[in-house]
Write an enzyme that holds these catalytic residues in place. Structure first.
Site, PDB file in Angstrom:
ATOM      1  N   MET A   6     -30.929 -11.163  19.660  1.00 23.29           N
ATOM      2  CA  MET A   6     -31.620 -11.304  20.909  1.00 23.29           C
ATOM      3  C   MET A   6     -32.912 -10.385  20.995  1.00 23.29           C
ATOM      4  O   MET A   6     -33.432 -10.227  21.884  1.00 23.29           O
ATOM      5  CB  MET A   6     -30.934 -10.915  22.225  1.00 23.29           C
ATOM      6  CG  MET A   6     -29.288 -12.112  22.353  1.00 23.29           C
ATOM      7  SD  MET A   6     -28.558 -11.488  23.648  1.00 23.29           S
ATOM      8  CE  MET A   6     -29.464 -11.822  25.078  1.00 23.29           C
ATOM      9  N   GLU A   7     -33.520  -9.872  19.748  1.00 25.10           N
ATOM     10  CA  GLU A   7     -34.455  -9.226  19.602  1.00 25.10           C
ATOM     11  C   GLU A   7     -35.593  -9.073  18.525  1.00 25.10           C
ATOM     12  O   GLU A   7     -36.615  -9.143  18.633  1.00 25.10           O
ATOM     13  CB  GLU A   7     -34.063  -7.435  19.851  1.00 25.10           C
ATOM     14  CG  GLU A   7     -33.501  -7.087  20.970  1.00 25.10           C
ATOM     15  CD  GLU A   7     -31.691  -7.563  21.081  1.00 25.10           C
ATOM     16  OE1 GLU A   7     -31.016  -7.631  19.803  1.00 25.10           O
ATOM     17  OE2 GLU A   7     -31.164  -7.444  22.076  1.00 25.10           O
ATOM     18  N   GLY A  17     -24.697 -12.968  15.619  1.00 26.90           N
ATOM     19  CA  GLY A  17     -23.614 -13.977  15.706  1.00 26.90           C
ATOM     20  C   GLY A  17     -23.853 -15.002  14.393  1.00 26.90           C
ATOM     21  O   GLY A  17     -25.089 -15.467  14.342  1.00 26.90           O
ATOM     22  N   ASP A  30     -19.683 -11.758  15.204  1.00 24.71           N
ATOM     23  CA  ASP A  30     -18.884 -12.862  15.772  1.00 24.71           C
ATOM     24  C   ASP A  30     -19.678 -14.036  15.193  1.00 24.71           C
ATOM     25  O   ASP A  30     -20.657 -14.042  14.570  1.00 24.71           O
ATOM     26  CB  ASP A  30     -19.216 -12.836  17.313  1.00 24.71           C
ATOM     27  CG  ASP A  30     -20.300 -12.835  17.832  1.00 24.71           C
ATOM     28  OD1 ASP A  30     -21.026 -11.599  17.906  1.00 24.71           O
ATOM     29  OD2 ASP A  30     -21.082 -13.879  17.882  1.00 24.71           O
ATOM     30  N   GLU A  38     -24.744   1.842  18.328  1.00 23.71           N
ATOM     31  CA  GLU A  38     -25.363   2.011  17.166  1.00 23.71           C
ATOM     32  C   GLU A  38     -26.055   3.171  17.051  1.00 23.71           C
ATOM     33  O   GLU A  38     -26.148   3.828  15.870  1.00 23.71           O
ATOM     34  CB  GLU A  38     -25.886   0.803  16.828  1.00 23.71           C
ATOM     35  CG  GLU A  38     -24.959  -0.556  16.539  1.00 23.71           C
ATOM     36  CD  GLU A  38     -25.639  -1.673  17.008  1.00 23.71           C
ATOM     37  OE1 GLU A  38     -25.348  -2.638  16.651  1.00 23.71           O
ATOM     38  OE2 GLU A  38     -26.532  -1.616  17.714  1.00 23.71           O
TER      39      GLU A  38
END
Ligand code: ADE
Length: 258
Positions: free
Chosen positions: A194-195, A80, A218, A14
């Site tokens: 996750m961040e 996700g 996903d 990214e």
């Protein structure tokens, strides 16, 4: 407002697209990370790869605030999908962020960051509104951005913008059982990554605006890993660049001199 804007992503793919678009970036290495200082669409920017997970993200945010004096942090990347209508290729702009794996109960309520009184940290409304407006425009014509073959390949025919709760934890959610548990415990959560909530907490401490925009890669289920890296490289990186680029281009100040 003084200081550059920070653009943070967790994954190299990214950041690569964004860096390629910066004409004058200079590398400054701190805490084992490369902070790329330069301009994008006339705005002073620091772009950095946070690495993956809440601690890595919090370290990165702290360095951005302490060493680079950034005036805002925008996190971009993938997530996700959790809520039923949040599909691969959709984009989530966070209004609030929460750490789904934080639980100091019974001393503190579940999810609450001890001694802050907060479980949900608000994203900056003005930045989030501006990002959402840009995302809505980008999603109107995914073929223009990605090409017909990619749209067909990933089935991205009518991507949608969602705004709401984004949850973060130190776990890649890759089973249907895990995502069902998150949906049960946090029914208004749109997506998981996750961040983001870690950076939101750091920005809250420093009273610096924060926003997060995430492309759904996903459904956080048993198929979550299947096309993940290809999706990030082919789809999410282009969404990130288009959205962040258009947002920066629309910022009026402080513009680059010369
Ligand atoms: N980022 C993208 N997909 C994710 C998932 N399924 N779990 C955690 N973080 C993610």
């Amino acid at each position: 407002m003084a200081g550059p804007v920070a653009i943070v992503a967790a994954m190299q793919e990214e950041l690569g697209a964004l860096l390629a678009a910066m004409p004058d970036e200079q590398r400054v290495r701190v805490a084992g990370r490369d902070f790329w200082v330069g301009h994008l669409h006339g705005q002073a920017v620091v772009a950095v790869l946070s690495r993956i997970g809440k601690v890595a993200a919090a370290t990165t945010a702290t360095v951005l605030l302490e060493r680079f004096g950034v005036r805002a942090i925008v996190f971009t990347g993938v997530a996700g999908g959790l809520a039923p209508g949040v599909r691969v290729g959709d984009v989530v702009v966070a209004t609030k962020l929460l750490q789904h794996d934080l639980d100091a109960s019974p001393i503190f309520p579940k999810y609450e960051v001890p001694l802050t009184g907060h479980a949900r940290f608000a994203a900056d409304t003005a930045i989030s509104d501006a990002l959402a407006a840009v995302v809505a425009g980008v999603l109107r014509d995914p073929v223009a951005l990605l090409g017909q073959a990619v749209v067909d390949d990933f089935g991205l025919h009518a991507p949608r913008l969602h705004r709401g709760l984004l949850v973060s934890g130190d776990r890649f959610v890759s089973t249907a059982a895990e995502s069902a548990a998150l949906r049960r415990d946090l029914p208004d959560a749109l997506a998981v990554e996750m961040e983001g909530a870690a950076v939101a907490q750091v920005c809250h401490d420093y009273r610096v605006p924060f926003a997060a925009v995430r492309t759904i890669s996903d459904r956080a289920d048993d198929a979550a890993h299947a096309d993940f890296l290809r999706f990030v490289a082919v789809v999410a990186s282009r969404y990130s660049l288009a959205v962040i680029g258009a947002w920066l281009a629309g910022l009026s100040s402080p513009a680059r001199s010369g």
